[in-house]
Design a protein around this motif. Structure first.
Motif, PDB file in Angstrom:
ATOM      1  N   THR A   4     -49.526  -7.641  -1.677  1.00  0.00           N
ATOM      2  CA  THR A   4     -50.174  -8.239  -2.790  1.00  0.00           C
ATOM      3  C   THR A   4     -50.833  -7.494  -3.384  1.00  0.00           C
ATOM      4  O   THR A   4     -51.034  -6.136  -2.570  1.00  0.00           O
ATOM      5  CB  THR A   4     -50.712  -9.889  -2.951  1.00  0.00           C
ATOM      6  OG1 THR A   4     -51.789 -10.327  -3.811  1.00  0.00           O
ATOM      7  CG2 THR A   4     -51.480  -9.214  -1.653  1.00  0.00           C
ATOM      8  N   GLY A   9     -58.802 -11.708  -6.874  1.00  0.00           N
ATOM      9  CA  GLY A   9     -57.846 -12.766  -7.668  1.00  0.00           C
ATOM     10  C   GLY A   9     -57.923 -14.565  -6.641  1.00  0.00           C
ATOM     11  O   GLY A   9     -58.631 -14.030  -6.200  1.00  0.00           O
ATOM     12  N   HIS A  11     -56.115 -18.790  -6.464  1.00  0.00           N
ATOM     13  CA  HIS A  11     -55.316 -19.621  -6.055  1.00  0.00           C
ATOM     14  C   HIS A  11     -55.610 -21.264  -6.790  1.00  0.00           C
ATOM     15  O   HIS A  11     -55.565 -22.099  -5.861  1.00  0.00           O
ATOM     16  CB  HIS A  11     -55.082 -19.889  -4.728  1.00  0.00           C
ATOM     17  CG  HIS A  11     -55.109 -18.640  -3.780  1.00  0.00           C
ATOM     18  ND1 HIS A  11     -55.810 -17.895  -3.473  1.00  0.00           N
ATOM     19  CD2 HIS A  11     -53.330 -17.365  -3.409  1.00  0.00           C
ATOM     20  CE1 HIS A  11     -55.088 -16.935  -2.649  1.00  0.00           C
ATOM     21  NE2 HIS A  11     -53.709 -16.094  -3.240  1.00  0.00           N
ATOM     22  N   CYS A 167     -47.332 -16.266 -13.095  1.00  0.00           N
ATOM     23  CA  CYS A 167     -48.710 -16.486 -11.888  1.00  0.00           C
ATOM     24  C   CYS A 167     -49.185 -17.519 -12.323  1.00  0.00           C
ATOM     25  O   CYS A 167     -50.554 -18.477 -12.161  1.00  0.00           O
ATOM     26  CB  CYS A 167     -49.495 -15.261 -11.643  1.00  0.00           C
ATOM     27  SG  CYS A 167     -50.239 -14.278 -13.159  1.00  0.00           S
ATOM     28  N   GLU A 206     -42.911 -14.226  -7.495  1.00  0.00           N
ATOM     29  CA  GLU A 206     -43.522 -14.519  -6.599  1.00  0.00           C
ATOM     30  C   GLU A 206     -42.945 -15.097  -5.840  1.00  0.00           C
ATOM     31  O   GLU A 206     -41.472 -15.983  -5.866  1.00  0.00           O
ATOM     32  CB  GLU A 206     -45.262 -15.192  -7.526  1.00  0.00           C
ATOM     33  CG  GLU A 206     -46.203 -13.957  -7.131  1.00  0.00           C
ATOM     34  CD  GLU A 206     -47.242 -15.416  -8.106  1.00  0.00           C
ATOM     35  OE1 GLU A 206     -47.758 -16.002  -7.825  1.00  0.00           O
ATOM     36  OE2 GLU A 206     -48.366 -15.083  -7.927  1.00  0.00           O
ATOM     37  N   GLN A 232     -46.665 -12.339  -2.742  1.00  0.00           N
ATOM     38  CA  GLN A 232     -47.709 -13.584  -2.061  1.00  0.00           C
ATOM     39  C   GLN A 232     -47.965 -14.310  -3.118  1.00  0.00           C
ATOM     40  O   GLN A 232     -47.965 -13.528  -4.469  1.00  0.00           O
ATOM     41  CB  GLN A 232     -48.936 -13.042  -1.331  1.00  0.00           C
ATOM     42  CG  GLN A 232     -49.475 -13.653  -0.509  1.00  0.00           C
ATOM     43  CD  GLN A 232     -50.822 -12.690   0.306  1.00  0.00           C
ATOM     44  OE1 GLN A 232     -50.438 -11.873   0.583  1.00  0.00           O
ATOM     45  NE2 GLN A 232     -52.576 -13.784  -0.028  1.00  0.00           N
ATOM     46  N   LYS A 234     -50.495 -15.174  -6.036  1.00  0.00           N
ATOM     47  CA  LYS A 234     -52.348 -15.094  -6.332  1.00  0.00           C
ATOM     48  C   LYS A 234     -51.710 -14.436  -7.742  1.00  0.00           C
ATOM     49  O   LYS A 234     -51.320 -13.664  -8.845  1.00  0.00           O
ATOM     50  CB  LYS A 234     -52.255 -14.130  -5.185  1.00  0.00           C
ATOM     51  CG  LYS A 234     -54.329 -13.856  -5.161  1.00  0.00           C
ATOM     52  CD  LYS A 234     -54.014 -13.414  -4.268  1.00  0.00           C
ATOM     53  CE  LYS A 234     -54.986 -11.480  -4.386  1.00  0.00           C
ATOM     54  NZ  LYS A 234     -55.328 -11.126  -3.284  1.00  0.00           N
ATOM     55  N   GLN A 237     -51.131 -12.501 -10.436  1.00  0.00           N
ATOM     56  CA  GLN A 237     -50.412 -10.856 -10.540  1.00  0.00           C
ATOM     57  C   GLN A 237     -49.867 -10.384 -10.957  1.00  0.00           C
ATOM     58  O   GLN A 237     -49.256  -9.071 -11.016  1.00  0.00           O
ATOM     59  CB  GLN A 237     -49.729 -11.229  -9.037  1.00  0.00           C
ATOM     60  CG  GLN A 237     -49.057 -10.482  -8.317  1.00  0.00           C
ATOM     61  CD  GLN A 237     -48.992 -10.520  -6.580  1.00  0.00           C
ATOM     62  OE1 GLN A 237     -49.741 -10.129  -6.009  1.00  0.00           O
ATOM     63  NE2 GLN A 237     -48.707 -11.949  -6.461  1.00  0.00           N
TER      64      GLN A 237
END
Lengths: 442, 296
Positions: A4, A9, A11, A167, A206, A232, A234, A237
């Motif tokens: 990543t 970043g 979530h 993302c 992802e 990962q 996030k 991304q």
């Protein structure tokens, strides 16, 4: 440990409600509204007139310069008007209105193209076709693809990155496309590698799209030059600079492009469009759009003709649910709220998100408590609270020195701010003024 | 005891003398010549530092006036012709003469005539709203109502009318510095000539849409019907992009255009009321409010 990007970043809840819904075909609309400014850069110039008959795929607006793109008719029919229609910017823009010919079979018969593996064109011809067939970046920024692929002799490209990150919460258009058209996308990658003479390619996906990763891994066994990398989960991304950093550990310079570190990044949707243009002579006249929302019963993914009014899409998934407060063109993080439902789908529309009352409201703006959350989530390493204050107070030169122009407008700062401060609004405003100042200086 | 007093006095006196000598030498050595005219001209200027002339403040403008040979394109809008005449006498240079102007708001899209079709919850700033979209109504040319113009006015000559949601210019206080016109992202504020008793006639609309669309968005929009254009005896009205514009240079304030306008989008202020029957009947409330404000 999955790869990543290191800085910042967030979530946000994924809410990928439509990831298991196959892409359906939306019925051909009776009337399409095709804006002439669907890409970044100079708007295209209209080459048809009222009452002209147009065929599917015919050029109706010609590229207005180098950073511009051709626009093709998405249907066969008659041009009824050249009118001003509100588009996703919220302003009235020039549109070509075409009434679909109900008797013309080409509108309704969908040819399923078989996978075609032989590349017949020369590299130069491939690049020319990408330019002629109106291909633009389908990830959302709609940057004309031929400009990205026009590499000067002194730049050396050693890696092609395919952006399958998606993302943004809610959106699943790229995900479904990767599942359903994996072989075509792989072929598209090979076409680009051949045209640009790039030795390797990486598909970045992802880790919340495990099925797509598996699909590609199975196909990869025959293709040693192409890798697939799980990333990962996030946000953001999918940003070019973040993706290059995550996959190759190369830092794209402050005001530079991925090109400066020997990389070209393309979205999977763009790659599929390139495949269709090069192998099947099909210009960019339709795209995958996710129509979603927590209260949408039949939320799904659709193949939609460019120019279809958004209300057609909403009707298709069962009409506007009660208590709808906001309709967003794109994902919840970077999408734009729409002014009305007559707005047409353009090349950049990756999703339509219908948000109800409880999710739509912004909180009440309170004073900054200096918690530093915005600084820690900024993927570009900026200080959003400072940039907002500078823009608010009109200190634009200082804001320019603080690199306000490197902001990618991902909205992470506004998302995390506990005081609900409109950070991104002010930063966008500051950017617009700083850009003007820079132009007047030079 | 006495000695200590004498010593300290002497010490301080000698220190003072030495410092004075140093200061004298330095002030002679590093002396910067400044034209005394600059200070003189600066005293003549209004000292409002509004930047309406294009310079960052009155001092900078005075320097520009003194340093430039031909000052015919420089003008202090706040001081007007009187101040420029004094400057001309002080400097012995020719100055331009301009008719006094006043800011007018060319939009009457109040909340009751221009319905809201969407809602924006972002920051209250016209510049930001304009950057993001076309505003809360269906008219993308009119006032956004967040008061950027009021915020920049240094003379308290503007305020937001709470009932209409539109900015209002207090003519007596307006110095025509033009900062509001610059701040407005929609360019609805225009500097128009100031007439006797503050008489004004102008088209209060900038909507370039076709008639039907314009009227749907706002019931007092100019629909581009050309009736005013046809009736104007002085050819002061031009029709461009479905929109009428009254050129103040040719307009003689005859008011023939006002009653023919089907949407009442031509604004007239401070005229005696009895002659204009139509306005009293249809638009009485609106015109009255404008008049009240202008006299305030």
């Amino acid at each position: 440990m999955l790869k990543t990007f290191p800085k910042g970043g967030i979530h946000p809840p994924e809410n990928k409600l439509t990831s298991s819904k196959p892409i359906q075909r939306l019925p051909v609309p009776k009337v399409v509204y095709v804006p002439i400014a669907q890409h970044i850069g100079i708007p295209a110039e209209i080459v048809v007139d009222r009452k002209d008959k147009v065929d599917i795929g015919q050029v109706i607006a010609k590229s207005g310069g180098f950073v511009s793109s051709n626009i093709h008719s998405p249907v066969a029919g008659t041009v009824t008007k050249l009118d001003m229609i509100v588009d996703s910017t919220g302003y009235k823009k020039q549109c070509i209105v075409i009434r679909t010919d109900a008797k013309n079979a080409s509108n309704f018969v969908e040819t399923e193209y078989p996978l075609k593996k032989e590349i017949e064109l020369e590299p130069q011809e491939i690049l020319q076709r990408i330019s002629d067939y109106g291909i633009v970046g389908l990830g959302g920024a709609t940057f004309p693809s031929h400009v990205k692929l026009n590499i000067k002799a002194d730049k050396k490209i050693d890696c092609l990155i395919i952006n399958g990150v998606e993302c943004e919460p809610y959106l699943t258009a790229d995900h479904r496309l990767m599942l359903e058209k994996a072989e075509e996308i792989l072929m598209g990658i090979q076409i680009l590698m051949y045209a640009l003479n790039v030795p390797r390619a990486i598909i970045g996906i992802e880790n919340n799209k495990k099925d797509a990763i598996e699909t590609f891994k199975k196909l990869m066994l025959q293709e040693p030059k192409i890798q697939v990398a799980a990333l990962q989960v996030k946000y953001p991304q999918g940003g070019e600079k973040q993706l290059v950093r995550a996959l190759l550990k190369r830092e794209v310079p402050k005001n530079g492009l991925p090109l400066d570190v020997g990389v070209i990044v393309h979205n999977v949707g763009t790659i599929f469009a390139i495949y269709q243009a090069v192998q099947h002579n099909k210009p960019l006249i339709e795209r995958v759009v996710t129509v979603t929302g927590k209260k949408m019963g039949k939320a799904s993914n659709f193949w939609v003709k460019i120019g279809t009014p958004i209300k057609d899409l909403i009707t298709e998934v069962g009409g506007m649910p009660e208590g709808t407060r906001k309709i967003v063109n794109g994902g919840p993080m970077m999408g734009k709220a729409l002014k009305n439902t007559d707005v047409p789908v353009t090349k950049g529309t990756s999703g339509i998100l219908v948000i109800s009352e409880d999710e739509a409201s912004r909180g009440e703006t309170k004073p900054c408590i200096r918690c530093g959350e915005c600084v820690s989530v900024c993927p570009m390493g900026l200080e959003p609270h400072l940039l907002m204050n500078l823009s608010e107070k009109g200190m634009f030169e200082h804001a320019g020195q603080e690199d306000i122009l490197t902001c990618i407008e991902c909205g992470s700062c506004s998302y995390v701010c506990p005081s609900h401060r409109p950070l991104l609004d002010y930063i966008r405003f500051g950017k617009s003024i700083v850009k003007k100042l820079d132009v007047s200086k030079n | 005891m006495t000695y200590s007093i004498i010593y300290s006095v002497l010490l301080l006196a000698s220190l003072g003398v030495t410092a004075a000598m140093v200061l004298y030498v330095v002030s002679k050595k590093f002396y910067v010549y400044e034209n005394p005219l600059i200070a003189e001209v600066e005293d003549l200027l209004p000292a409002a530092n509004c930047a309406g002339c294009g310079s960052p403040g009155c001092k900078a403008f005075a320097e520009k006036l003194v340093d430039t040979d031909d000052i015919s394109d420089l003008f202090c809008p706040v001081g007007g012709n009187d101040v420029m005449q004094l400057v001309s006498e002080a400097l012995g240079k020719e100055v331009a003469e301009k008719d006094p102007t006043v800011a007018v708001v060319r939009c009457q899209g109040a909340c009751d005539v221009r319905p809201k079709t969407s809602e924006f919850q972002g920051p209250k700033s016209c510049a930001i709203s304009a950057l993001i979209y076309s505003g809360e109504t269906d008219c993308q040319y009119g006032c956004l109502g967040d008061g950027d113009c009021v915020a920049v006015c240094k003379f308290n000559a503007m305020y937001m009318d709470e009932t209409t949601g539109l900015p209002v210019v207090i003519t007596d206080k307006c110095t025509s510095c033009g900062m509001c016109a610059e701040a407005c992202p929609r360019d609805i504020i225009e500097m128009r000539p100031k007439h006797k008793r503050d008489l004004k006639i102008f088209v209060g609309c900038l909507n370039e849409d076709k008639g039907g669309i314009a009227r749907k968005a706002c019931s007092v929009a100019c629909i581009g019907c050309s009736k005013c254009f046809d009736i104007c005896p002085k050819e002061a009205i031009t029709m461009v992009n479905n929109l009428a514009y009254i050129d103040p240079e040719y307009c003689t304030l005859c008011r023939k255009c006002v009653p023919v306008c089907p949407t009442d989008s031509i604004i007239e202020t401070n005229f005696p009321k009895k002659k204009v029957k139509k306005v009293e009947v249809d638009q009485g409330a609106e015109v009255k409010s404008v008049n009240l404000i202008d006299h305030a």
